[in-house]
Write a protein that holds these residues in place. Structure first.
Motif, mmCIF file in Angstrom:
data_model
loop_
_atom_site.group_PDB
_atom_site.id
_atom_site.type_symbol
_atom_site.label_atom_id
_atom_site.label_comp_id
_atom_site.label_asym_id
_atom_site.label_seq_id
_atom_site.Cartn_x
_atom_site.Cartn_y
_atom_site.Cartn_z
ATOM 1 N N TYR A 245 12.065 -7.911 2.221
ATOM 2 C CA TYR A 245 12.101 -9.227 2.904
ATOM 3 C C TYR A 245 11.751 -8.753 4.439
ATOM 4 C CZ TYR A 245 16.866 -8.255 2.250
ATOM 5 O OH TYR A 245 18.290 -7.485 2.119
ATOM 6 N N SER B 262 12.577 -8.638 8.528
ATOM 7 C CA SER B 262 13.728 -8.514 9.426
ATOM 8 C C SER B 262 14.590 -9.716 9.582
ATOM 9 C CB SER B 262 13.295 -7.888 10.422
ATOM 10 O OG SER B 262 12.665 -8.572 11.442
ATOM 11 N N LEU B 263 13.845 -11.016 9.763
ATOM 12 C CA LEU B 263 14.535 -12.355 9.916
ATOM 13 C C LEU B 263 15.255 -12.770 8.863
ATOM 14 C CD1 LEU B 263 11.861 -14.011 12.487
ATOM 15 C CD2 LEU B 263 13.988 -12.777 12.883
ATOM 16 N N ASP B 264 14.614 -12.526 7.654
ATOM 17 C CA ASP B 264 15.179 -13.036 6.238
ATOM 18 C C ASP B 264 16.685 -12.134 6.047
ATOM 19 O OD1 ASP B 264 13.458 -15.118 6.083
ATOM 20 O OD2 ASP B 264 12.235 -14.033 4.890
ATOM 21 N N ARG B 265 16.332 -10.904 6.404
ATOM 22 C CA ARG B 265 17.494 -9.834 6.117
ATOM 23 C C ARG B 265 18.755 -10.362 6.824
ATOM 24 N NH1 ARG B 265 16.207 -4.663 8.149
ATOM 25 N NH2 ARG B 265 16.678 -5.428 10.137
ATOM 26 N N ASP B 266 18.698 -10.602 8.107
ATOM 27 C CA ASP B 266 19.782 -10.794 9.064
ATOM 28 C C ASP B 266 20.172 -12.220 8.847
ATOM 29 O OD1 ASP B 266 19.452 -8.348 10.076
ATOM 30 O OD2 ASP B 266 18.336 -9.009 11.527
ATOM 31 N N ARG B 267 19.655 -13.412 8.363
ATOM 32 C CA ARG B 267 19.948 -14.533 8.184
ATOM 33 C C ARG B 267 21.016 -14.690 6.804
ATOM 34 N NH1 ARG B 267 15.477 -16.826 6.834
ATOM 35 N NH2 ARG B 267 14.961 -17.188 8.914
ATOM 36 N N PRO B 268 22.223 -15.243 7.101
ATOM 37 C CA PRO B 268 23.584 -15.329 6.330
ATOM 38 C C PRO B 268 23.019 -16.085 5.070
ATOM 39 C CG PRO B 268 24.418 -15.929 8.188
ATOM 40 C CD PRO B 268 22.780 -15.816 8.578
ATOM 41 N N LEU B 269 23.403 -15.832 4.084
ATOM 42 C CA LEU B 269 23.096 -16.499 2.629
ATOM 43 C C LEU B 269 23.892 -17.575 2.332
ATOM 44 C CD1 LEU B 269 22.737 -13.168 0.383
ATOM 45 C CD2 LEU B 269 20.887 -14.350 1.303
ATOM 46 N N ARG C 143 27.000 -19.677 4.370
ATOM 47 C CA ARG C 143 27.898 -19.810 5.665
ATOM 48 C C ARG C 143 28.745 -21.263 5.525
ATOM 49 N NH1 ARG C 143 25.652 -18.218 11.583
ATOM 50 N NH2 ARG C 143 27.465 -18.227 12.683
ATOM 51 N N ALA D 178 26.449 -12.238 3.909
ATOM 52 C CA ALA D 178 25.194 -11.776 4.786
ATOM 53 C C ALA D 178 24.955 -10.436 4.588
ATOM 54 C CB ALA D 178 25.342 -12.124 6.296
#
Length: 284
Positions: A36, A38-45, A47, A276
């Motif tokens: 995926y 980088s933005l999707d990777r860093d976004r919390p799954l 919260r 995350a």
């Protein structure tokens, strides 16, 4: 479809073979691009505010408990209020209220669902205490003892929940003893730790939390003593209505215990529960 030296050629195949080939091609492209962005990777799954997390955790046993009492009174009044003294009784004990069907399954479901968040909250408290008392050995040792008591309390609750008094009475009884003893000790240690926190920090929410912890602990101890008194008096004299008073104070013990754990609302009000992906340059 064939892939040769990075070149893709498509030939007419059967529909099934074509679909499989397209899936393989998509998988190959995804592997080349990475799982995926980088933005999707860093976004919390996930919260969730800790306040919502705490309220949901406490509502599970509270809803289950009230439901079991209501159903017992409505559908199993004679059986749930019966005692060996065979005198008038108007409220079921907690053990009687959660030992019949469907009450047994309602209670087990609610306690089972709430137990994992309770263990997570226990770990969060220990981490919080460790950050505050890393250089204070007495309080750090008390923090470890509070961790053990909280684990024992939740485990004792699971034991008395999943082993009904009508199934194996001694196991149920021992689970109840572990739950009550570890609960009282945990409350006492927690009040002591928050007394130290209140002396060294001026956060208004922490002061409010400490005051309510002390009040609920004192109330819980008083209810435990009253319940023990009426239980012993019932077994000794078999007076009408005494077992009802025991059951009533037993309910208050449970409600005050839930309220004590609800003070996490002030303790971690600004925190969040997050699932995350950690940054690549860190290892946990």
């Amino acid at each position: 479809m064939s892939i040769v030296d990075g070149e893709v050629s498509i030939t007419l195949l059967s529909p099934v073979a074509t679909i499989i080939s397209l899936l393989l091609l998509t998988f190959r492209v995804r592997m080349l691009q990475g799982p995926y962005g980088s933005l999707d990777r860093d976004r919390p799954l996930i919260r969730v505010p800790f306040t919502s997390f705490a309220v949901g955790t406490v509502l599970l046993p509270l809803t289950g408990f009230i439901s079991c009492i209501f159903i017992s009174l409505l559908y199993h009044f004679e059986d749930s209020t019966y005692t060996h003294c065979q005198v008038s009784n108007y409220l079921p004990s907690i053990s009687a209220a959660i030992s019949r069907v469907p009450e047994r399954y309602i209670w087990r479901c609610c306690i089972g669902l709430h137990s994992a968040p309770r263990y997570l909250t226990t770990a969060a408290y220990f981490s919080f205490y460790y950050g505050r008392f890393a250089k204070r050995l007495p309080e750090l040792l008390l923090s470890g003892l509070a961790l053990l008591c909280s684990l024992a309390e939740n485990t004792g609750l699971l034991l008395l929940t999943y082993v009904a008094s009508t199934e194996t009475y001694n196991v149920h009884k021992n689970g109840f003893i572990v739950f009550i003893a570890s609960s009282l000790l945990h409350m006492l240690i927690t009040c002591r730790l928050w007394y130290v926190i209140r002396k060294h920090y001026v956060n208004p929410e922490e002061i409010t939390s400490y005051r309510w912890k002390v009040r609920l602990f004192v109330f819980n101890v008083g209810c435990c003593l009253a319940a023990a008194y009426f239980f012993r008096r019932h077994n000794k004299f078999c007076e009408a209505g005494i077992y009802t008073l025991f059951a009533f104070f037993e309910y208050l013990v449970v409600f005050s215990n839930m309220a004590f754990h609800m003070t996490v609302f002030w303790d971690f009000g600004s925190k969040e529960v997050i699932v995350a992906t950690p940054p690549e340059d860190k290892r946990y």
